[in-house]
Design an enzyme around this catalytic site. Structure first.
Site, PDB file in Angstrom:
ATOM      1  N   ASP A  33       0.804  -1.218   0.000  1.00 29.10           N
ATOM      2  CA  ASP A  33       0.000   0.000   0.000  1.00 29.10           C
ATOM      3  C   ASP A  33       0.838   1.268   0.000  1.00 29.10           C
ATOM      4  O   ASP A  33       0.323   2.343  -0.295  1.00 29.10           O
ATOM      5  CB  ASP A  33      -0.937  -0.003   1.211  1.00 29.10           C
ATOM      6  CG  ASP A  33      -1.941   1.135   1.163  1.00 29.10           C
ATOM      7  OD1 ASP A  33      -2.737   1.179   0.200  1.00 29.10           O
ATOM      8  OD2 ASP A  33      -1.924   1.994   2.061  1.00 29.10           O
ATOM      9  N   TYR A  34       2.101   1.176   0.332  1.00 30.56           N
ATOM     10  CA  TYR A  34       2.947   2.367   0.362  1.00 30.56           C
ATOM     11  C   TYR A  34       3.289   2.768  -1.072  1.00 30.56           C
ATOM     12  O   TYR A  34       4.160   2.171  -1.711  1.00 30.56           O
ATOM     13  CB  TYR A  34       4.223   2.110   1.162  1.00 30.56           C
ATOM     14  CG  TYR A  34       4.006   1.696   2.602  1.00 30.56           C
ATOM     15  CD1 TYR A  34       2.795   1.921   3.255  1.00 30.56           C
ATOM     16  CD2 TYR A  34       5.018   1.070   3.320  1.00 30.56           C
ATOM     17  CE1 TYR A  34       2.601   1.542   4.569  1.00 30.56           C
ATOM     18  CE2 TYR A  34       4.838   0.693   4.642  1.00 30.56           C
ATOM     19  CZ  TYR A  34       3.622   0.928   5.263  1.00 30.56           C
ATOM     20  OH  TYR A  34       3.438   0.543   6.573  1.00 30.56           O
ATOM     21  N   GLY A  35       2.569   3.767  -1.573  1.00 27.82           N
ATOM     22  CA  GLY A  35       2.804   4.214  -2.939  1.00 27.82           C
ATOM     23  C   GLY A  35       2.345   3.227  -3.984  1.00 27.82           C
ATOM     24  O   GLY A  35       2.914   3.189  -5.078  1.00 27.82           O
TER      25      GLY A  35
END
Length: 240
Positions: free
Chosen positions: A55-57
């Site tokens: 989900d990070y970026g």
């Protein structure tokens, strides 16, 4: 740098980890040269624990971390990534865990993920899970047929993951205990700060905050490691 051995594993990790979340920014929005420079410096200072997630970026943090670690020949790095379970994945959570782990391996450019964690915190009842939200997951979707635990056992058996864990998000101590009782988990993530230290001690929880119910003690009794996130209380303790 000081190090801790995660109980029941061969992993000796630095007490200070390197977070790759979008709020930190570097591994999502930074230039590749800057990412390599910062990671090389962290390794030089003894940091060997790197925490990222799909989900990070939207996958960019995993790709950036993998590229940077390869560029600086960081064979000593220990990498944690995660699985986000969303509403559309509930029909077969186990299959989603397998699929997500393989996609993370490809983005990271690794042969094996050291620690794979479920990014959803367990809940006593089915959460709303509106839209793409992944922050919580019903305990039955962890433990039931085709649940997250089944998927984690599969990737462990396949050897593409070394150890597994999950994230605690508060008001969930009974469900955390049920997961720890499986004996499967080597590491849990918890928020802990001076604003809300309820993960470690009885504490009058501030309005709007969740009660973490002493889960540090539950993890210690289960011989499960703990990684702390949000030690600055979402910026409150740093003046942000």
């Amino acid at each position: 740098m000081q190090y801790r051995v995660i109980p029941g594993t061969e992993l000796r990790i630095s007490e200070i980890g390197f977070g790759c979340g979008g709020n930190a920014g570097l591994m999502v929005r930074g230039a590749p040269a800057e990412q390599r420079k910062v990671i090389a410096r962290a390794l030089e200072l003894g940091v060997n624990y790197f925490d990222t997630a799909p989900d990070y970026g939207a996958g960019s943090a995993e790709r950036s971390l993998g590229d940077a670690l390869k560029a600086v020949h960081a064979s000593q790095a220990i990498v944690t990534t995660k699985v986000e379970v969303r509403r559309d994945d509930l029909g077969d959570v186990a299959a989603h865990v397998e699929r997500s782990a393989r996609e993370s391996l490809r983005r990271l450019g690794l042969d094996r993920i050291d620690i794979l964690q479920i990014h959803n915190g367990p809940t006593a009842a089915p959460p709303p899970m509106a839209g793409d939200d992944y922050h919580h997951l019903w305990i039955d979707d962890f433990l039931g047929p085709r649940g997250a635990v089944e998927g984690l056992r599969r990737v462990l058996d396949e050897g593409i993951v070394g150890h597994v864990g999950f994230v605690c998000r508060g008001d969930d101590v009974a469900q955390v205990g049920a997961l720890l009782d499986t004996g499967l988990f080597s590491l849990i993530n918890i928020p802990y700060s001076l604003v809300n230290p309820s993960a470690a001690a009885e504490f009058p929880v501030p309005s709007g905050e969740r009660d973490y119910g002493g889960v540090l003690d539950a993890a210690r009794k289960a011989k499960c490691g703990v990684a702390v996130f949000s030690p600055l209380a979402g910026g409150l303790l740093s003046g942000e």
